[in-house]
Design a protein around this motif. Structure first.
Motif, PDB file in Angstrom:
ATOM      1  N   ALA A   1      31.133  31.684  38.142  1.00 26.57           N
ATOM      2  CA  ALA A   1      30.502  32.430  39.231  1.00 26.57           C
ATOM      3  C   ALA A   1      30.989  33.880  39.254  1.00 26.57           C
ATOM      4  CB  ALA A   1      30.825  31.760  40.566  1.00 26.57           C
ATOM      5  N   HIS A   2      30.108  34.782  39.653  1.00 22.09           N
ATOM      6  CA  HIS A   2      30.438  36.212  39.651  1.00 22.09           C
ATOM      7  C   HIS A   2      31.631  36.514  40.561  1.00 22.09           C
ATOM      8  CE1 HIS A   2      29.660  40.416  38.829  1.00 22.09           C
ATOM      9  NE2 HIS A   2      29.837  40.643  40.117  1.00 22.09           N
ATOM     10  N   TRP A   3      31.700  35.852  41.715  1.00 17.39           N
ATOM     11  CA  TRP A   3      32.813  36.125  42.633  1.00 17.39           C
ATOM     12  C   TRP A   3      34.145  35.751  41.992  1.00 17.39           C
ATOM     13  CZ3 TRP A   3      36.277  32.513  44.195  1.00 17.39           C
ATOM     14  CH2 TRP A   3      35.925  31.163  44.046  1.00 17.39           C
ATOM     15  N   LEU A   4      34.148  34.710  41.154  1.00 20.23           N
ATOM     16  CA  LEU A   4      35.370  34.311  40.457  1.00 20.23           C
ATOM     17  C   LEU A   4      35.719  35.324  39.365  1.00 20.23           C
ATOM     18  CD1 LEU A   4      37.453  32.100  40.627  1.00 20.23           C
ATOM     19  CD2 LEU A   4      36.095  30.745  39.046  1.00 20.23           C
ATOM     20  N   GLN A   5      34.701  35.849  38.697  1.00 20.47           N
ATOM     21  CA  GLN A   5      34.938  36.912  37.721  1.00 20.47           C
ATOM     22  C   GLN A   5      35.535  38.144  38.409  1.00 20.47           C
ATOM     23  OE1 GLN A   5      31.542  37.725  35.124  1.00 20.47           O
ATOM     24  NE2 GLN A   5      30.809  35.632  35.498  1.00 20.47           N
TER      25      GLN A   5
END
Length: 143
Positions: A78-82
């Motif tokens: 997920a982008h938020w994790l990136q």
């Protein structure tokens, strides 16, 4: 997303990863200034091929993270994790650059060795560039 920052960070990461992988595979060019040295010039830590390979692999994975975060490749995360990982690495690289360690960082105490000169001119500024670049990427993320 500022692609100039992505390009600069990618170049530094690939350069660092390349050298570490080269050292890990037995290369000797630059190896004499690759690890911190005591005041007398002796190594402050043991050189290992596995250690160099590990650092090279980690820098390569961080490079892949940058490409994924910038949307240049698709990652199964997920982008938020990136973004969280980008902020984490921004802190790691900034702390490495600004370290008050005895042997490395812009505020190191041992400054008269070959490693210390390379650290002051290349290694710590590169880490600071990465840290600040990563923070900038996280701040300018529109996703």
């Amino acid at each position: 997303m500022d692609m100039a920052v992505v390009a600069a960070c990618s170049a530094v990461l690939l350069f660092g990863a390349g050298f570490h992988l080269y050292w890990g595979l037995g290369g000797r060019l630059g190896a004499g200034v690759s690890l911190p040295q005591r005041e007398d010039g002796s190594p402050a830590m043991k050189e290992t091929a596995a250690g160099a390979l590990l650092v090279g692999l980690v820098l390569t994975l961080v490079f892949v993270l940058v490409l994924g975060f910038a949307g240049l490749i698709q990652l199964p995360v997920a982008h938020w994790l990136q973004k969280t990982a980008i902020i984490f690495w921004a802190a790691i690289f900034t702390l490495r650059a600004l370290s008050w360690s005895r042997y490395f960082g812009l505020f190191k105490r041992v400054r008269n060795t070959r490693f210390a000169r390379y650290d002051s001119l290349l290694y710590s500024p590169s880490c600071l560039l990465l840290g600040l670049g990563f923070f900038l990427l996280a701040l300018t993320d529109a996703a």
